[in-house]
Design a protein around this motif. Sequence first.
Motif, mmCIF file in Angstrom:
data_model
loop_
_atom_site.group_PDB
_atom_site.id
_atom_site.type_symbol
_atom_site.label_atom_id
_atom_site.label_comp_id
_atom_site.label_asym_id
_atom_site.label_seq_id
_atom_site.Cartn_x
_atom_site.Cartn_y
_atom_site.Cartn_z
ATOM 1 N N VAL A 1 0.103 14.979 3.420
ATOM 2 C CA VAL A 1 1.249 14.612 4.040
ATOM 3 C C VAL A 1 0.526 13.005 4.598
ATOM 4 O O VAL A 1 0.795 12.009 4.590
ATOM 5 C CB VAL A 1 1.878 15.170 4.673
ATOM 6 C CG1 VAL A 1 2.829 14.413 6.298
ATOM 7 C CG2 VAL A 1 2.515 16.761 4.410
ATOM 8 N N ALA A 2 -0.884 12.693 4.717
ATOM 9 C CA ALA A 2 -0.800 11.535 5.667
ATOM 10 C C ALA A 2 -1.358 10.741 3.621
ATOM 11 O O ALA A 2 -0.733 9.586 4.357
ATOM 12 C CB ALA A 2 -2.581 12.141 6.097
ATOM 13 N N THR B 1 2.371 9.702 2.846
ATOM 14 C CA THR B 1 2.534 8.439 3.693
ATOM 15 C C THR B 1 1.653 7.162 3.727
ATOM 16 O O THR B 1 2.773 6.163 3.852
ATOM 17 C CB THR B 1 2.547 10.041 5.513
ATOM 18 O OG1 THR B 1 2.937 10.806 6.068
ATOM 19 C CG2 THR B 1 3.149 8.604 6.655
ATOM 20 N N GLU B 2 0.901 7.326 4.062
ATOM 21 C CA GLU B 2 0.341 6.105 3.044
ATOM 22 C C GLU B 2 1.073 5.052 2.354
ATOM 23 O O GLU B 2 0.975 3.821 2.115
ATOM 24 C CB GLU B 2 -1.506 6.430 2.977
ATOM 25 C CG GLU B 2 -1.743 6.388 4.611
ATOM 26 C CD GLU B 2 -2.179 5.131 5.632
ATOM 27 O OE1 GLU B 2 -1.539 4.040 5.034
ATOM 28 O OE2 GLU B 2 -1.638 5.484 6.404
ATOM 29 N N ARG B 3 1.552 6.075 1.089
ATOM 30 C CA ARG B 3 1.603 5.304 -0.323
ATOM 31 C C ARG B 3 3.673 5.092 0.287
ATOM 32 O O ARG B 3 3.619 4.476 -0.477
ATOM 33 C CB ARG B 3 2.022 6.665 -1.327
ATOM 34 C CG ARG B 3 0.699 7.401 -1.588
ATOM 35 C CD ARG B 3 -0.025 6.248 -1.864
ATOM 36 N NE ARG B 3 -0.967 4.938 -1.402
ATOM 37 C CZ ARG B 3 -2.345 5.785 -0.536
ATOM 38 N NH1 ARG B 3 -2.227 7.019 -0.736
ATOM 39 N NH2 ARG B 3 -2.821 5.306 -0.018
ATOM 40 N N ALA B 4 3.596 5.220 1.629
ATOM 41 C CA ALA B 4 4.836 5.197 1.925
ATOM 42 C C ALA B 4 5.182 3.726 2.413
ATOM 43 O O ALA B 4 5.989 2.412 1.972
ATOM 44 C CB ALA B 4 5.508 6.035 2.349
ATOM 45 N N LYS B 5 3.892 3.334 2.713
ATOM 46 C CA LYS B 5 3.087 2.137 3.870
ATOM 47 C C LYS B 5 3.445 1.381 2.369
ATOM 48 O O LYS B 5 3.683 0.221 2.899
ATOM 49 C CB LYS B 5 2.182 2.873 4.731
ATOM 50 C CG LYS B 5 2.393 2.847 5.616
ATOM 51 C CD LYS B 5 1.388 3.326 6.784
ATOM 52 C CE LYS B 5 1.461 3.994 7.777
ATOM 53 N NZ LYS B 5 0.704 4.554 8.505
ATOM 54 N N ARG C 1 -3.753 24.606 5.227
ATOM 55 C CA ARG C 1 -3.239 23.448 7.072
ATOM 56 C C ARG C 1 -4.277 22.580 6.425
ATOM 57 O O ARG C 1 -3.560 21.109 6.748
ATOM 58 C CB ARG C 1 -3.143 24.193 7.624
ATOM 59 C CG ARG C 1 -2.401 23.355 8.737
ATOM 60 C CD ARG C 1 -2.102 23.964 9.974
ATOM 61 N NE ARG C 1 -1.964 25.783 9.887
ATOM 62 C CZ ARG C 1 -0.675 26.125 9.909
ATOM 63 N NH1 ARG C 1 0.844 24.488 9.493
ATOM 64 N NH2 ARG C 1 0.084 27.054 9.432
ATOM 65 N N GLU C 2 -6.054 22.109 6.789
ATOM 66 C CA GLU C 2 -6.087 21.078 6.575
ATOM 67 C C GLU C 2 -6.016 19.775 5.466
ATOM 68 O O GLU C 2 -6.034 18.932 5.283
ATOM 69 C CB GLU C 2 -7.766 21.256 6.374
ATOM 70 C CG GLU C 2 -8.327 20.444 6.979
ATOM 71 C CD GLU C 2 -10.591 20.233 7.062
ATOM 72 O OE1 GLU C 2 -10.642 19.670 6.656
ATOM 73 O OE2 GLU C 2 -10.635 21.262 7.160
#
Length: 99
Positions: free
Chosen positions: A26-27, A30-34, A19-20
Amino acid sequence: MRADNPRPTFHLDMTPQEREIMTKHVAYWTERAKDGISVVFGPVAAPEGFFGIGVYKVDDEAHMHRLLAQDPANGLLKFEILPMATAVVGHEVRYPDLP
């Protein structure tokens, strides 16, 4: 890109360590989305079990391989790169031979 989980029940029985790793995964995307790289990504609920799918804007396949090499879930998930020849994104149509 397709990301296969280590087992069909993964979404139900992740260990705390898994899970970690998935939280960091996901983080990371998500940064690559930014950065304008991740277009869309997330889990797919298929009859045979969940798997991940993502669409990314990269320079070439080598760029995608470099991104996957840095993914915290690399090794836990099995990645498959499937290039798209063209894409329709919202109102934008990207066909090289059409105006």
